[in-house]
Design a protein around this motif. Structure first.
Motif, PDB file in Angstrom:
ATOM      1  N   ALA A  17      65.034  19.565 131.301  1.00  0.00           N
ATOM      2  CA  ALA A  17      65.558  18.496 130.438  1.00  0.00           C
ATOM      3  C   ALA A  17      66.679  17.774 131.176  1.00  0.00           C
ATOM      4  O   ALA A  17      67.850  17.927 130.849  1.00  0.00           O
ATOM      5  N   PRO A  18      66.341  16.973 132.173  1.00  0.00           N
ATOM      6  CA  PRO A  18      67.396  16.282 132.909  1.00  0.00           C
ATOM      7  C   PRO A  18      68.127  15.265 132.040  1.00  0.00           C
ATOM      8  O   PRO A  18      67.628  14.842 130.991  1.00  0.00           O
ATOM      9  N   THR A  19      69.284  14.852 132.469  1.00  0.00           N
ATOM     10  CA  THR A  19      70.075  13.852 131.771  1.00  0.00           C
ATOM     11  C   THR A  19      69.230  12.610 131.501  1.00  0.00           C
ATOM     12  O   THR A  19      68.488  12.166 132.382  1.00  0.00           O
ATOM     13  N   ASP A  20      69.320  12.077 130.292  1.00  0.00           N
ATOM     14  CA  ASP A  20      68.606  10.875 129.874  1.00  0.00           C
ATOM     15  C   ASP A  20      67.084  11.047 129.836  1.00  0.00           C
ATOM     16  O   ASP A  20      66.351  10.060 129.820  1.00  0.00           O
ATOM     17  N   TRP A  21      66.592  12.272 129.792  1.00  0.00           N
ATOM     18  CA  TRP A  21      65.156  12.535 129.775  1.00  0.00           C
ATOM     19  C   TRP A  21      64.465  11.803 128.616  1.00  0.00           C
ATOM     20  O   TRP A  21      63.376  11.269 128.776  1.00  0.00           O
ATOM     21  N   SER A  22      65.091  11.745 127.463  1.00  0.00           N
ATOM     22  CA  SER A  22      64.440  11.151 126.293  1.00  0.00           C
ATOM     23  C   SER A  22      64.217   9.644 126.445  1.00  0.00           C
ATOM     24  O   SER A  22      63.316   9.091 125.828  1.00  0.00           O
ATOM     25  N   THR A  23      65.013   8.959 127.264  1.00  0.00           N
ATOM     26  CA  THR A  23      64.871   7.513 127.418  1.00  0.00           C
ATOM     27  C   THR A  23      64.282   7.078 128.753  1.00  0.00           C
ATOM     28  O   THR A  23      63.820   5.948 128.884  1.00  0.00           O
ATOM     29  N   ALA A  24      64.282   7.938 129.737  1.00  0.00           N
ATOM     30  CA  ALA A  24      63.782   7.570 131.063  1.00  0.00           C
ATOM     31  C   ALA A  24      62.271   7.390 131.044  1.00  0.00           C
ATOM     32  O   ALA A  24      61.549   8.156 130.407  1.00  0.00           O
ATOM     33  N   THR A  25      61.791   6.370 131.733  1.00  0.00           N
ATOM     34  CA  THR A  25      60.354   6.179 131.897  1.00  0.00           C
ATOM     35  C   THR A  25      59.909   6.614 133.291  1.00  0.00           C
ATOM     36  O   THR A  25      58.781   7.046 133.469  1.00  0.00           O
ATOM     37  N   HIS A  26      60.784   6.475 134.249  1.00  0.00           N
ATOM     38  CA  HIS A  26      60.524   6.866 135.636  1.00  0.00           C
ATOM     39  C   HIS A  26      61.621   7.844 136.052  1.00  0.00           C
ATOM     40  O   HIS A  26      62.798   7.527 135.912  1.00  0.00           O
ATOM     41  N   VAL A  27      61.217   8.997 136.547  1.00  0.00           N
ATOM     42  CA  VAL A  27      62.178  10.034 136.913  1.00  0.00           C
ATOM     43  C   VAL A  27      61.984  10.375 138.387  1.00  0.00           C
ATOM     44  O   VAL A  27      60.922  10.843 138.796  1.00  0.00           O
ATOM     45  N   ARG A  28      63.023  10.108 139.173  1.00  0.00           N
ATOM     46  CA  ARG A  28      62.999  10.369 140.619  1.00  0.00           C
ATOM     47  C   ARG A  28      63.621  11.738 140.874  1.00  0.00           C
ATOM     48  O   ARG A  28      64.776  11.958 140.534  1.00  0.00           O
ATOM     49  N   LEU A  29      62.829  12.644 141.471  1.00  0.00           N
ATOM     50  CA  LEU A  29      63.287  14.012 141.709  1.00  0.00           C
ATOM     51  C   LEU A  29      63.317  14.318 143.191  1.00  0.00           C
ATOM     52  O   LEU A  29      62.512  13.790 143.972  1.00  0.00           O
ATOM     53  N   ASN A  30      64.229  15.218 143.582  1.00  0.00           N
ATOM     54  CA  ASN A  30      64.233  15.756 144.938  1.00  0.00           C
ATOM     55  C   ASN A  30      64.725  17.185 144.869  1.00  0.00           C
ATOM     56  O   ASN A  30      65.378  17.597 143.905  1.00  0.00           O
ATOM     57  N   THR A  31      64.393  17.959 145.894  1.00  0.00           N
ATOM     58  CA  THR A  31      64.737  19.376 145.932  1.00  0.00           C
ATOM     59  C   THR A  31      65.312  19.745 147.294  1.00  0.00           C
ATOM     60  O   THR A  31      65.158  19.003 148.259  1.00  0.00           O
ATOM     61  N   ASP A  32      65.939  20.926 147.357  1.00  0.00           N
ATOM     62  CA  ASP A  32      66.483  21.421 148.627  1.00  0.00           C
ATOM     63  C   ASP A  32      65.477  22.307 149.358  1.00  0.00           C
ATOM     64  O   ASP A  32      65.726  22.754 150.467  1.00  0.00           O
ATOM     65  N   ALA A  33      64.334  22.584 148.726  1.00  0.00           N
ATOM     66  CA  ALA A  33      63.223  23.374 149.263  1.00  0.00           C
ATOM     67  C   ALA A  33      62.078  23.194 148.273  1.00  0.00           C
ATOM     68  O   ALA A  33      62.249  22.550 147.245  1.00  0.00           O
ATOM     69  N   SER A  34      60.924  23.754 148.558  1.00  0.00           N
ATOM     70  CA  SER A  34      59.831  23.675 147.587  1.00  0.00           C
ATOM     71  C   SER A  34      60.195  24.488 146.347  1.00  0.00           C
ATOM     72  O   SER A  34      60.582  25.652 146.454  1.00  0.00           O
ATOM     73  N   HIS A  35      60.109  23.858 145.164  1.00  0.00           N
ATOM     74  CA  HIS A  35      60.436  24.527 143.904  1.00  0.00           C
ATOM     75  C   HIS A  35      59.403  24.188 142.840  1.00  0.00           C
ATOM     76  O   HIS A  35      58.735  23.158 142.916  1.00  0.00           O
ATOM     77  N   ASN A  36      59.328  25.064 141.827  1.00  0.00           N
ATOM     78  CA  ASN A  36      58.395  24.895 140.715  1.00  0.00           C
ATOM     79  C   ASN A  36      59.108  24.345 139.495  1.00  0.00           C
ATOM     80  O   ASN A  36      60.252  24.704 139.209  1.00  0.00           O
ATOM     81  N   ILE A  37      58.386  23.508 138.748  1.00  0.00           N
ATOM     82  CA  ILE A  37      58.804  23.088 137.409  1.00  0.00           C
ATOM     83  C   ILE A  37      57.731  23.627 136.474  1.00  0.00           C
ATOM     84  O   ILE A  37      56.555  23.281 136.601  1.00  0.00           O
ATOM     85  N   THR A  38      58.134  24.492 135.541  1.00  0.00           N
ATOM     86  CA  THR A  38      57.164  25.133 134.649  1.00  0.00           C
ATOM     87  C   THR A  38      56.953  24.351 133.361  1.00  0.00           C
ATOM     88  O   THR A  38      56.001  24.632 132.630  1.00  0.00           O
ATOM     89  N   GLY A  39      57.816  23.387 133.075  1.00  0.00           N
ATOM     90  CA  GLY A  39      57.662  22.571 131.882  1.00  0.00           C
ATOM     91  C   GLY A  39      58.814  21.608 131.738  1.00  0.00           C
ATOM     92  O   GLY A  39      59.853  21.754 132.387  1.00  0.00           O
ATOM     93  N   PHE A  40      58.597  20.594 130.902  1.00  0.00           N
ATOM     94  CA  PHE A  40      59.609  19.595 130.582  1.00  0.00           C
ATOM     95  C   PHE A  40      59.852  19.635 129.079  1.00  0.00           C
ATOM     96  O   PHE A  40      58.914  19.837 128.302  1.00  0.00           O
ATOM     97  N   THR A  41      61.067  19.380 128.660  1.00  0.00           N
ATOM     98  CA  THR A  41      61.373  19.341 127.231  1.00  0.00           C
ATOM     99  C   THR A  41      60.471  18.317 126.550  1.00  0.00           C
ATOM    100  O   THR A  41      60.281  17.204 127.053  1.00  0.00           O
ATOM    101  N   ALA A  42      59.915  18.702 125.415  1.00  0.00           N
ATOM    102  CA  ALA A  42      59.031  17.815 124.659  1.00  0.00           C
ATOM    103  C   ALA A  42      59.772  16.572 124.204  1.00  0.00           C
ATOM    104  O   ALA A  42      60.965  16.610 123.930  1.00  0.00           O
TER     105      ALA A  42
END
Length: 104
Positions: A17-42
């Motif tokens: 549930a990143p900041t502003d998730w409820s209003t964002a239409t495009h979400v730019r992500l980056n990581t410090d290594a390969s990581h998993n996302i198991t789900g996003f807040t509904a």
């Protein structure tokens, strides 16, 4: 259109549930290594999000991973995890009939 850059992901993430998730239409992500996302807040039904990997490492969207709450899980076509390599993007929409995020 609301584009949001997120703080770097530094580990596997459940119920993301990143900041502003409820209003964002495009979400730019980056990581410090390969990581998993198991789900996003509904969010609201049929809300579409574009997830963009702007980093150098893979981001793996896990199919139906039980580390996230049932309503926050991701349905990936073919019932396989989806790897977003550097520069890749995916559209997700929230399906309130199945209470899952769907990759499209």
């Amino acid at each position: 259109m609301c584009i949001r850059d997120r703080a770097q992901i530094t580990g596997n993430v459940n119920n993301y549930a990143p900041t502003d998730w409820s209003t964002a239409t495009h979400v730019r992500l980056n990581t410090d290594a390969s990581h998993n996302i198991t789900g996003f807040t509904a969010t609201a039904a049929m809300k579409i999000k574009v997830i963009i990997n702007v980093g150098s490492y893979d981001i793996v969207l896990m199919h139906e991973d039980s580390n996230s709450d049932a309503a926050n899980r991701i349905l990936v076509p073919g019932a396989a995890d989806l790897t977003l390599e550097a520069g890749d993007a995916v559209n997700l929409y929230y399906d309130d009939a199945t209470t899952r995020w769907r990759c499209v």
